[in-house]
Design a protein around this motif. Structure first.
Motif, PDB file in Angstrom:
ATOM      1  N   ALA A 145     -12.278   2.450 -11.791  1.00 22.70           N
ATOM      2  CA  ALA A 145     -12.984   1.361 -12.480  1.00 22.70           C
ATOM      3  C   ALA A 145     -11.993   0.434 -13.184  1.00 22.70           C
ATOM      4  N   TYR A 146     -10.976   1.011 -13.787  1.00 20.14           N
ATOM      5  CA  TYR A 146      -9.961   0.220 -14.501  1.00 20.14           C
ATOM      6  C   TYR A 146      -9.167  -0.645 -13.524  1.00 20.14           C
ATOM      7  N   THR A 147      -8.780  -0.062 -12.411  1.00 15.03           N
ATOM      8  CA  THR A 147      -8.035  -0.824 -11.399  1.00 15.03           C
ATOM      9  C   THR A 147      -8.901  -1.939 -10.836  1.00 15.03           C
ATOM     10  N   LYS A 148     -10.181  -1.671 -10.644  1.00 18.52           N
ATOM     11  CA  LYS A 148     -11.103  -2.714 -10.146  1.00 18.52           C
ATOM     12  C   LYS A 148     -11.135  -3.884 -11.114  1.00 18.52           C
ATOM     13  N   GLU A 149     -11.084  -3.610 -12.410  1.00 14.78           N
ATOM     14  CA  GLU A 149     -11.051  -4.698 -13.395  1.00 14.78           C
ATOM     15  C   GLU A 149      -9.787  -5.543 -13.223  1.00 14.78           C
ATOM     16  N   TYR A 150      -8.671  -4.921 -12.919  1.00 10.31           N
ATOM     17  CA  TYR A 150      -7.429  -5.667 -12.654  1.00 10.31           C
ATOM     18  C   TYR A 150      -7.574  -6.513 -11.397  1.00 10.31           C
ATOM     19  N   LEU A 151      -8.106  -5.907 -10.340  1.00 11.12           N
ATOM     20  CA  LEU A 151      -8.291  -6.632  -9.086  1.00 11.12           C
ATOM     21  C   LEU A 151      -9.215  -7.826  -9.279  1.00 11.12           C
ATOM     22  N   ASP A 152     -10.260  -7.647 -10.068  1.00 15.70           N
ATOM     23  CA  ASP A 152     -11.209  -8.730 -10.326  1.00 15.70           C
ATOM     24  C   ASP A 152     -10.615  -9.806 -11.228  1.00 15.70           C
ATOM     25  N   ALA A 153      -9.770  -9.410 -12.177  1.00 17.42           N
ATOM     26  CA  ALA A 153      -9.190 -10.368 -13.131  1.00 17.42           C
ATOM     27  C   ALA A 153      -8.204 -11.317 -12.453  1.00 17.42           C
ATOM     28  N   ALA A 154      -7.517 -10.826 -11.438  1.00 14.86           N
ATOM     29  CA  ALA A 154      -6.518 -11.646 -10.750  1.00 14.86           C
ATOM     30  C   ALA A 154      -7.202 -12.697  -9.875  1.00 14.86           C
ATOM     31  N   THR A 155      -6.695 -13.911  -9.959  1.00 12.51           N
ATOM     32  CA  THR A 155      -7.186 -14.974  -9.084  1.00 12.51           C
ATOM     33  C   THR A 155      -6.539 -14.804  -7.703  1.00 12.51           C
ATOM     34  N   GLU A 156      -7.059 -15.509  -6.738  1.00 13.81           N
ATOM     35  CA  GLU A 156      -6.478 -15.460  -5.389  1.00 13.81           C
ATOM     36  C   GLU A 156      -4.999 -15.852  -5.446  1.00 13.81           C
ATOM     37  N   GLU A 157      -4.657 -16.812  -6.309  1.00 13.14           N
ATOM     38  CA  GLU A 157      -3.261 -17.247  -6.464  1.00 13.14           C
ATOM     39  C   GLU A 157      -2.376 -16.099  -6.956  1.00 13.14           C
ATOM     40  N   VAL A 158      -2.886 -15.286  -7.865  1.00 12.04           N
ATOM     41  CA  VAL A 158      -2.107 -14.170  -8.418  1.00 12.04           C
ATOM     42  C   VAL A 158      -1.785 -13.153  -7.325  1.00 12.04           C
ATOM     43  N   TYR A 159      -2.661 -12.987  -6.359  1.00 17.30           N
ATOM     44  CA  TYR A 159      -2.437 -12.002  -5.301  1.00 17.30           C
ATOM     45  C   TYR A 159      -1.143 -12.274  -4.529  1.00 17.30           C
ATOM     46  N   SER A 160      -0.761 -13.519  -4.383  1.00 17.26           N
ATOM     47  CA  SER A 160       0.477 -13.828  -3.661  1.00 17.26           C
ATOM     48  C   SER A 160       1.670 -14.029  -4.597  1.00 17.26           C
ATOM     49  N   PHE A 161       1.447 -13.931  -5.892  1.00 17.98           N
ATOM     50  CA  PHE A 161       2.481 -14.199  -6.895  1.00 17.98           C
ATOM     51  C   PHE A 161       3.485 -13.053  -7.004  1.00 17.98           C
ATOM     52  N   LYS A 162       4.792 -13.439  -7.044  1.00 17.40           N
ATOM     53  CA  LYS A 162       5.893 -12.518  -7.298  1.00 17.40           C
ATOM     54  C   LYS A 162       6.615 -13.008  -8.550  1.00 17.40           C
ATOM     55  N   PRO A 163       6.737 -12.183  -9.587  1.00 18.75           N
ATOM     56  CA  PRO A 163       7.449 -12.624 -10.792  1.00 18.75           C
ATOM     57  C   PRO A 163       8.909 -12.994 -10.511  1.00 18.75           C
ATOM     58  N   THR A 164       9.552 -12.283  -9.593  1.00 14.86           N
ATOM     59  CA  THR A 164      10.903 -12.621  -9.129  1.00 14.86           C
ATOM     60  C   THR A 164      10.913 -12.409  -7.618  1.00 14.86           C
ATOM     61  N   PRO A 165      11.846 -13.017  -6.913  1.00 13.64           N
ATOM     62  CA  PRO A 165      11.865 -12.873  -5.451  1.00 13.64           C
ATOM     63  C   PRO A 165      12.004 -11.426  -4.969  1.00 13.64           C
ATOM     64  N   GLU A 166      12.685 -10.581  -5.746  1.00  8.97           N
ATOM     65  CA  GLU A 166      12.906  -9.194  -5.326  1.00  8.97           C
ATOM     66  C   GLU A 166      11.679  -8.315  -5.514  1.00  8.97           C
ATOM     67  N   MET A 167      10.760  -8.757  -6.349  1.00  8.07           N
ATOM     68  CA  MET A 167       9.605  -7.917  -6.684  1.00  8.07           C
ATOM     69  C   MET A 167       8.493  -8.062  -5.652  1.00  8.07           C
ATOM     70  N   ARG A 168       7.642  -7.072  -5.623  1.00  8.52           N
ATOM     71  CA  ARG A 168       6.451  -7.151  -4.787  1.00  8.52           C
ATOM     72  C   ARG A 168       5.499  -8.186  -5.374  1.00  8.52           C
ATOM     73  N   SER A 169       4.667  -8.747  -4.519  1.00  5.74           N
ATOM     74  CA  SER A 169       3.582  -9.596  -5.010  1.00  5.74           C
ATOM     75  C   SER A 169       2.518  -8.685  -5.630  1.00  5.74           C
ATOM     76  N   PHE A 170       1.588  -9.287  -6.344  1.00  9.17           N
ATOM     77  CA  PHE A 170       0.470  -8.521  -6.906  1.00  9.17           C
ATOM     78  C   PHE A 170      -0.246  -7.763  -5.783  1.00  9.17           C
ATOM     79  N   ALA A 171      -0.513  -8.457  -4.674  1.00 10.12           N
ATOM     80  CA  ALA A 171      -1.193  -7.816  -3.534  1.00 10.12           C
ATOM     81  C   ALA A 171      -0.361  -6.660  -2.998  1.00 10.12           C
ATOM     82  N   GLU A 172       0.951  -6.845  -2.901  1.00 11.90           N
ATOM     83  CA  GLU A 172       1.817  -5.783  -2.390  1.00 11.90           C
ATOM     84  C   GLU A 172       1.856  -4.576  -3.334  1.00 11.90           C
TER      85      GLU A 172
END
Length: 182
Positions: free
Chosen positions: A43-70
């Motif tokens: 349930a907690y993870t679902k709240e994170y998934l729901d809170a993230a916008t579609e843009e956040v799913y492809s977002f990487k804080p740095t190039p070496e890091m995974r995206s939110f989706a990854e």
């Protein structure tokens, strides 16, 4: 019988009758506690998934890091892998290996895969004979541990990766969901 002795006997009898009138509550077993924790984590993870916008799913804080989706995809894959290693002989869904190879990108794809992975972990624990929690297993052909400890490692892993995504949300100006400790 003297007065003191009669009084003592009556007090003991009253105490026994009073104690027997209380309903005892069975404390949950280890397995039930684990299932409740996994359901709360889902349930907690679902709240994170729901809170993230579609843009956040492809977002990487740095190039070496995974995206939110990854990050969430990795969490989902290991919600299959680690319980599978901890509980010898369980059957994983036929498409389990497929999600390792897939590149899940959209919010809908990632959310579905993550929720299914939690269902797998929860079902695995529910179907487990509690007496087997102390059985020794060799995880990933490297580490000797108990079934219970292996399942605890799986829980720790999903918590770790969900926690990492807090930064992703904050960097995009999204307040992460409040903690769900209970």
């Amino acid at each position: 019988m003297n007065y003191k002795r009669k009084t003592a006997c009556l007090l003991v009898l009253a105490g026994v009758l009073m104690l027997s009138s209380f309903r005892t509550v069975d404390s949950p077993g280890k397995k039930e506690v684990m299932v409740a924790s996994w359901e709360r984590a889902k349930a907690y993870t679902k709240e994170y998934l729901d809170a993230a916008t579609e843009e956040v799913y492809s977002f990487k804080p740095t190039p070496e890091m995974r995206s939110f989706a990854e990050q969430m995809h990795h969490l989902a894959v290991d919600n299959y892998k680690i319980p599978n290693a901890a509980v010898a002989g369980i059957m994983t869904p036929a498409n389990y290996k497929d999600i390792e190879k897939e590149s899940l990108k959209t919010k809908a794809e990632v959310t579905a895969a993550v929720m299914e992975s939690y269902d797998f972990a929860i079902t695995t624990i529910k179907s487990l004979d509690e007496a087997k929690l102390n059985n020794i297993v060799k995880m990933f052909n490297k580490w000797d541990t108990t079934v219970e400890d292996g399942l605890d490692k799986a829980f720790e892993h999903q918590t770790h990766h969900r926690g990492q995504t807090t930064v992703y949300l904050r960097l995009k100006g999204i307040k992460p969901p409040n903690e769900k400790l209970f």
